[in-house]
Motif scaffolding. Sequence first.
Motif, PDB file in Angstrom:
ATOM      1  N   LEU A   1       2.740   0.044 -14.063  1.00 57.63           N
ATOM      2  CA  LEU A   1       3.922   0.715 -14.621  1.00 57.63           C
ATOM      3  C   LEU A   1       4.855  -0.346 -15.197  1.00 57.63           C
ATOM      4  N   LYS A   2       4.960  -0.366 -16.533  1.00 57.87           N
ATOM      5  CA  LYS A   2       5.723  -1.409 -17.212  1.00 57.87           C
ATOM      6  C   LYS A   2       6.861  -0.809 -18.030  1.00 57.87           C
ATOM      7  N   PRO A   3       7.944  -1.584 -18.216  1.00 59.01           N
ATOM      8  CA  PRO A   3       8.997  -1.134 -19.131  1.00 59.01           C
ATOM      9  C   PRO A   3       8.488  -1.172 -20.568  1.00 59.01           C
ATOM     10  N   VAL A   4       8.706  -0.094 -21.311  1.00 56.91           N
ATOM     11  CA  VAL A   4       8.190  -0.016 -22.675  1.00 56.91           C
ATOM     12  C   VAL A   4       9.292   0.187 -23.712  1.00 56.91           C
ATOM     13  N   SER A   5      10.475   0.596 -23.272  1.00 60.66           N
ATOM     14  CA  SER A   5      11.585   0.777 -24.210  1.00 60.66           C
ATOM     15  C   SER A   5      12.900   0.684 -23.451  1.00 60.66           C
ATOM     16  N   TYR A   6      13.979   0.556 -24.216  1.00 58.57           N
ATOM     17  CA  TYR A   6      15.302   0.428 -23.589  1.00 58.57           C
ATOM     18  C   TYR A   6      16.319   1.193 -24.424  1.00 58.57           C
ATOM     19  N   ASN A   7      17.176   1.920 -23.728  1.00 54.74           N
ATOM     20  CA  ASN A   7      18.315   2.547 -24.393  1.00 54.74           C
ATOM     21  C   ASN A   7      19.552   2.337 -23.532  1.00 54.74           C
TER      22      ASN A   7
ATOM     23  N   ILE B   1       0.841  -1.202   0.000  1.00 61.38           N
ATOM     24  CA  ILE B   1       0.000   0.000   0.000  1.00 61.38           C
ATOM     25  C   ILE B   1       0.873   1.248   0.000  1.00 61.38           C
ATOM     26  N   LYS B   2       1.858   1.285   0.886  1.00 61.53           N
ATOM     27  CA  LYS B   2       2.722   2.465   0.993  1.00 61.53           C
ATOM     28  C   LYS B   2       3.462   2.746  -0.311  1.00 61.53           C
ATOM     29  N   ASP B   3       4.042   1.682  -0.899  1.00 62.94           N
ATOM     30  CA  ASP B   3       4.871   1.866  -2.089  1.00 62.94           C
ATOM     31  C   ASP B   3       4.108   1.632  -3.391  1.00 62.94           C
ATOM     32  N   GLU B   4       2.833   1.268  -3.278  1.00 67.65           N
ATOM     33  CA  GLU B   4       1.935   1.150  -4.431  1.00 67.65           C
ATOM     34  C   GLU B   4       2.466   0.155  -5.463  1.00 67.65           C
ATOM     35  N   TYR B   5       2.709  -1.074  -5.041  1.00 68.41           N
ATOM     36  CA  TYR B   5       3.200  -2.059  -5.996  1.00 68.41           C
ATOM     37  C   TYR B   5       2.468  -3.393  -5.859  1.00 68.41           C
ATOM     38  N   LEU B   6       2.472  -4.131  -6.958  1.00 62.23           N
ATOM     39  CA  LEU B   6       2.010  -5.513  -7.001  1.00 62.23           C
ATOM     40  C   LEU B   6       3.231  -6.396  -7.187  1.00 62.23           C
ATOM     41  N   TYR B   7       3.314  -7.474  -6.431  1.00 62.00           N
ATOM     42  CA  TYR B   7       4.463  -8.369  -6.520  1.00 62.00           C
ATOM     43  C   TYR B   7       4.119  -9.531  -7.461  1.00 62.00           C
ATOM     44  N   PHE B   8       4.864  -9.638  -8.550  1.00 60.58           N
ATOM     45  CA  PHE B   8       4.650 -10.693  -9.536  1.00 60.58           C
ATOM     46  C   PHE B   8       5.506 -11.901  -9.174  1.00 60.58           C
ATOM     47  N   SER B   9       4.857 -13.008  -8.855  1.00 63.48           N
ATOM     48  CA  SER B   9       5.559 -14.222  -8.415  1.00 63.48           C
ATOM     49  C   SER B   9       5.864 -15.123  -9.602  1.00 63.48           C
ATOM     50  N   SER B  10       7.003 -15.794  -9.549  1.00 63.44           N
ATOM     51  CA  SER B  10       7.334 -16.799 -10.555  1.00 63.44           C
ATOM     52  C   SER B  10       6.526 -18.064 -10.275  1.00 63.44           C
ATOM     53  N   PRO B  11       6.306 -18.917 -11.283  1.00 65.16           N
ATOM     54  CA  PRO B  11       5.456 -20.101 -11.094  1.00 65.16           C
ATOM     55  C   PRO B  11       5.908 -21.006  -9.959  1.00 65.16           C
TER      56      PRO B  11
ATOM     57  N   LYS C   1       8.374  -6.007  -8.382  1.00 60.21           N
ATOM     58  CA  LYS C   1       7.444  -5.058  -7.780  1.00 60.21           C
ATOM     59  C   LYS C   1       7.045  -4.015  -8.822  1.00 60.21           C
ATOM     60  N   LEU C   2       5.924  -4.250  -9.485  1.00 64.64           N
ATOM     61  CA  LEU C   2       5.458  -3.310 -10.500  1.00 64.64           C
ATOM     62  C   LEU C   2       4.408  -2.380  -9.900  1.00 64.64           C
ATOM     63  N   LYS C   3       4.643  -1.111 -10.074  1.00 69.94           N
ATOM     64  CA  LYS C   3       3.791  -0.090  -9.471  1.00 69.94           C
ATOM     65  C   LYS C   3       2.403  -0.106 -10.100  1.00 69.94           C
ATOM     66  N   PHE C   4       1.354  -0.024  -9.254  1.00 69.68           N
ATOM     67  CA  PHE C   4      -0.016   0.067  -9.775  1.00 69.68           C
ATOM     68  C   PHE C   4      -0.523   1.494  -9.631  1.00 69.68           C
ATOM     69  N   ASP C   5      -1.608   1.783 -10.325  1.00 71.54           N
ATOM     70  CA  ASP C   5      -2.252   3.097 -10.259  1.00 71.54           C
ATOM     71  C   ASP C   5      -3.052   3.163  -8.961  1.00 71.54           C
ATOM     72  N   ILE C   6      -2.626   4.012  -8.017  1.00 68.06           N
ATOM     73  CA  ILE C   6      -3.235   4.067  -6.690  1.00 68.06           C
ATOM     74  C   ILE C   6      -4.705   4.454  -6.757  1.00 68.06           C
ATOM     75  N   SER C   7      -5.124   5.127  -7.837  1.00 71.93           N
ATOM     76  CA  SER C   7      -6.538   5.514  -7.947  1.00 71.93           C
ATOM     77  C   SER C   7      -7.442   4.296  -8.112  1.00 71.93           C
ATOM     78  N   GLN C   8      -6.868   3.145  -8.479  1.00 70.73           N
ATOM     79  CA  GLN C   8      -7.673   1.936  -8.650  1.00 70.73           C
ATOM     80  C   GLN C   8      -7.782   1.115  -7.373  1.00 70.73           C
TER      81      GLN C   8
ATOM     82  N   LEU D   1      12.613 -10.565 -14.908  1.00 79.63           N
ATOM     83  CA  LEU D   1      12.365 -10.141 -13.532  1.00 79.63           C
ATOM     84  C   LEU D   1      13.342 -10.893 -12.628  1.00 79.63           C
ATOM     85  N   LEU D   2      14.560 -10.369 -12.534  1.00 77.80           N
ATOM     86  CA  LEU D   2      15.644 -11.097 -11.888  1.00 77.80           C
ATOM     87  C   LEU D   2      15.669 -10.922 -10.378  1.00 77.80           C
TER      88      LEU D   2
END
Length: 466
Positions: free
Chosen positions: A290-296, A19-29, A404-411, A397-398
């Motif tokens: 909040l997802k990665p969309v490009s890389y430089n 809640i504080k950091d506004e993230y969802l934790y994506f677990s590996s299978p 920990k991908l950030k979610f939109d707190i308004s949701q 996701l190493l």
Amino acid sequence: MALFYRLRTMAADRAIDEIKDEYLYFSSPDKLNDPMESYIFAFWQGDLVVWKNLFRHYLLCLDFVMVQHHFGIQPSIDDIVLGIESISSIPARSGFIGETVNKIFSDSVINEFINNISARKTKVYEEELVFYLDMFKDYATSVLINSYQTSGTDFTVTKKLADEFVRAYGNLKKSNFFDVMNSYCSTTDNEEKAVRMLFMISSNFRDSIRQSIFGDINDPASLLGINMLSFSGLYVRASKRLLFPKWATVSFMKDVSNPVVWSHYGASHEGMCMIFETNQVENKECLRVLKPVSYNGDGYSYEFRELGLEDVKYSGKLPEVDFFANIGMLPTPQLMKSWYTFDNDRSCLADTVGEPNSEIRHRAQWDSFNQKTLTKLESWAYEKESRLVCDELFKPLLSDDDRKLKFDISQLKGVVFGLGATVDNKIKIRNAVLEKNRDRDGANIDIYQAYYDPHSGLVKHFKLPV
């Protein structure tokens, strides 16, 4: 728009941090509650070209592991399976590899052996494949060691390994093994199941014998000696990495009134539940992540993107995956070169990777991936689970932070205290919610208390003053 619920424990204050950091934790299978999540139920069935390439690929991996072990290096079988073609194309190795492959596959006995396997009219499952690879390993190891010695590398050699393959294959020929297998397995499904069971029993028997003699055969680091006691089994399990990208997921439920789900996923009712409200995009319920969309050269760039929630499907059995038809982790040129052609011969699968069939194949592979990631056995149906699934093709996701991908707190629309949540944890959650409500514009995050409803036998919740 719809409401989805995410049950959380209070262990190590992770739920509060989410809640504080506004993230969802994506677990590996392999970290999920069902150990079958990481298991791919594959079968092998194809023409002579793909079967020859399977044995060739196995040979390349065997060679690399043997050489690495000789120099005191313990490589990851998982990484080798994915990267072996690049390793083998290094100029210092390509000539040696090419000569060794030609030597082995010019042997009439090896060709007859593989031809008989490719002629199987029914599916070959994991245990049977390991049986064939174990036979081939003795011959291949003998040829490799002889080639090392010829090139000046000092290995202890024994011709007995090659002799053992010839003897074992000779016994199969005398007993008309492959003819009997084809005849027996094509009768009914029960016969095919019986054959698979026999190979499973045989595999477990061999492992038990090895375990009693050599110790922990399940430790990959201890298996990379010249004997390679369980290399074939490790290879087959690792080869499934060629099928699908690595993936991670976040679980939600459409309903948390079942007391059992609070017991299993809400720390025996001492945890909490987060309530999210989705957006509907093209008839799909979505959360903004909040997802990665490009890389430089400076790193990844991130943007909030809609990620669709997918319902888990519950089935009486896990989906089967056709290995040769679903190799999806290789570029098309490499797939053609390494799997769908051999010398001047083409597999019937080669046409599926070219135009106009490439798009059809691409869709079929993703359908297979979705079926794998969204299917659970019927015994889990009480969960009524929905998922956000994130593949790791673009960004692996190493680390824990990567997951920990950030979610939109308004949701985030509310939190529910479990029946047995402690006062201390309630205060922590309430303070975190109050802080978020002060910082955000618009609707607040509401707080609820769960309670047992004796009339319905369900867990319900009522709103508390914030």
